[in-house]
Enzyme design. Structure first.
Site, PDB file in Angstrom:
ATOM      1  N   GLN A 157      29.119 -79.041-102.844  1.00  0.00           N
ATOM      2  CA  GLN A 157      27.843 -79.271-102.149  1.00  0.00           C
ATOM      3  C   GLN A 157      26.827 -79.850-103.135  1.00  0.00           C
ATOM      4  OE1 GLN A 157      27.277 -79.212 -98.911  1.00  0.00           O
ATOM      5  NE2 GLN A 157      29.423 -78.672 -98.547  1.00  0.00           N
ATOM      6  N   THR A 205      33.960 -75.505-101.328  1.00  0.00           N
ATOM      7  CA  THR A 205      33.319 -76.760-100.926  1.00  0.00           C
ATOM      8  C   THR A 205      32.362 -77.299-101.989  1.00  0.00           C
ATOM      9  OG1 THR A 205      31.840 -77.730 -99.224  1.00  0.00           O
ATOM     10  CG2 THR A 205      31.638 -75.366 -99.588  1.00  0.00           C
ATOM     11  N   CYS A 238      30.234 -75.473-104.945  1.00  0.00           N
ATOM     12  CA  CYS A 238      29.711 -76.055-106.183  1.00  0.00           C
ATOM     13  C   CYS A 238      28.387 -76.723-105.842  1.00  0.00           C
ATOM     14  CB  CYS A 238      30.685 -77.081-106.752  1.00  0.00           C
ATOM     15  SG  CYS A 238      29.885 -78.114-108.015  1.00  0.00           S
ATOM     16  N   ASP A 253      38.741 -76.642 -97.356  1.00  0.00           N
ATOM     17  CA  ASP A 253      37.571 -77.458 -97.661  1.00  0.00           C
ATOM     18  C   ASP A 253      36.674 -77.406 -96.417  1.00  0.00           C
ATOM     19  OD1 ASP A 253      35.914 -79.439 -98.919  1.00  0.00           O
ATOM     20  OD2 ASP A 253      36.904 -80.955 -97.675  1.00  0.00           O
ATOM     21  N   ARG A 254      35.408 -77.759 -96.568  1.00  0.00           N
ATOM     22  CA  ARG A 254      34.503 -77.680 -95.424  1.00  0.00           C
ATOM     23  C   ARG A 254      34.306 -79.052 -94.750  1.00  0.00           C
ATOM     24  NH1 ARG A 254      28.096 -76.704 -95.849  1.00  0.00           N
ATOM     25  NH2 ARG A 254      28.170 -78.908 -95.329  1.00  0.00           N
ATOM     26  N   ASP A 255      33.581 -79.937 -95.442  1.00  0.00           N
ATOM     27  CA  ASP A 255      33.217 -81.222 -94.816  1.00  0.00           C
ATOM     28  C   ASP A 255      34.448 -82.104 -94.610  1.00  0.00           C
ATOM     29  OD1 ASP A 255      30.539 -80.396 -94.939  1.00  0.00           O
ATOM     30  OD2 ASP A 255      30.274 -81.263 -96.935  1.00  0.00           O
ATOM     31  N   ASP A 284      31.922 -84.892 -91.556  1.00  0.00           N
ATOM     32  CA  ASP A 284      31.300 -85.226 -92.837  1.00  0.00           C
ATOM     33  C   ASP A 284      30.193 -86.236 -92.571  1.00  0.00           C
ATOM     34  OD1 ASP A 284      30.810 -85.191 -95.495  1.00  0.00           O
ATOM     35  OD2 ASP A 284      32.755 -85.985 -96.111  1.00  0.00           O
TER      36      ASP A 284
HETATM   37 MG   LIG Z   1      35.965 -82.785 -97.533  1.00  0.00          MG
HETATM   38 ZN   LIG Z   2      29.965 -77.057-110.012  1.00  0.00          ZN
END
Ligand SMILES: [Mg+2]
Ligand SMILES: [Zn+2]
Length: 183
Positions: free
Chosen positions: A54, A52, A91, A9-11, A17
């Site tokens: 988004q 991730t 997304c 995952d990113r954030d 975050d």
């Molecule tokens: Mg996250």
């Molecule tokens: Zn989506």
């Protein structure tokens, strides 16, 4: 030795975050140790992918070129630590869009599985939110929770006997790469 895939995952995992969303490269700030951790994964022969949510795009807070610029910065900074970030699936949808890719839906993970040609069974999927863990479980991956970002809150929502938990990405990667040496 065949390469192994790991999905991050990113954030809240790689970068801080923000409730106000990360809308520009200037707002993107790596968490302590996360870039080094990505470097360790690359050195250990892992393909490092990112999945991730988004929704800031669906909320019209940033556009796709801005997101690409943020990801360029993330890749560049990882590279200074020897880290090679491969595919990034995101997304862009609003939570109300009912898409099939916003986690906990498995769409992003399935796209990565297809593009790498790797089944997701036991692939480490590292996140800080319940929806990361749920998406990982939905595809039969190996969910790993980190306590950065939303992680502390998420830990309270999960039975910790059912999920691997690490303080942060660096600790998770140390756990993973030691496990890889043993197998
Ligand atoms: Mg996250
Ligand atoms: Zn989506």
């Amino acid at each position: 030795m065949s390469r192994r895939l790991v999905i991050l995952d990113r954030d809240g995992v790689i970068n801080r975050d923000s409730d106000a969303f990360i809308k520009s490269p200037d707002e993107w700030e790596a968490l302590p140790g996360s870039l080094e951790a990505i470097g360790m994964l690359s050195a250990a022969g892992f393909d490092v992918a990112v999945a991730t949510n988004q929704s800031g795009i669906g909320r019209k807070l940033l556009d796709r070129p801005a997101l690409e610029a943020i990801h360029d910065k993330m890749r560049r900074e990882a590279r200074t630590h020897g880290g090679d970030i491969g595919k990034i699936e995101y997304c862009p949808h609003h939570p109300d869009d009912q898409c099939d890719c916003r986690k906990p839906e498995p769409g992003l993970l399935l796209r990565l599985s297809r593009s790498y040609g790797v089944p997701l069974e036991n692939v480490p999927i590292i996140g800080d939110s319940l929806r990361d863990i749920e998406a990982a479980r939905a595809v039969g991956g190996r969910p790993i929770l980190v306590l950065t970002g939303n992680g502390e809150k998420t830990a309270g929502e999960l039975d910790e006997r059912e999920v691997e938990v690490y303080a942060d990405l660096r600790a998770a990667v140390i756990g993973l790469t030691q496990g890889a040496e043993q197998s």
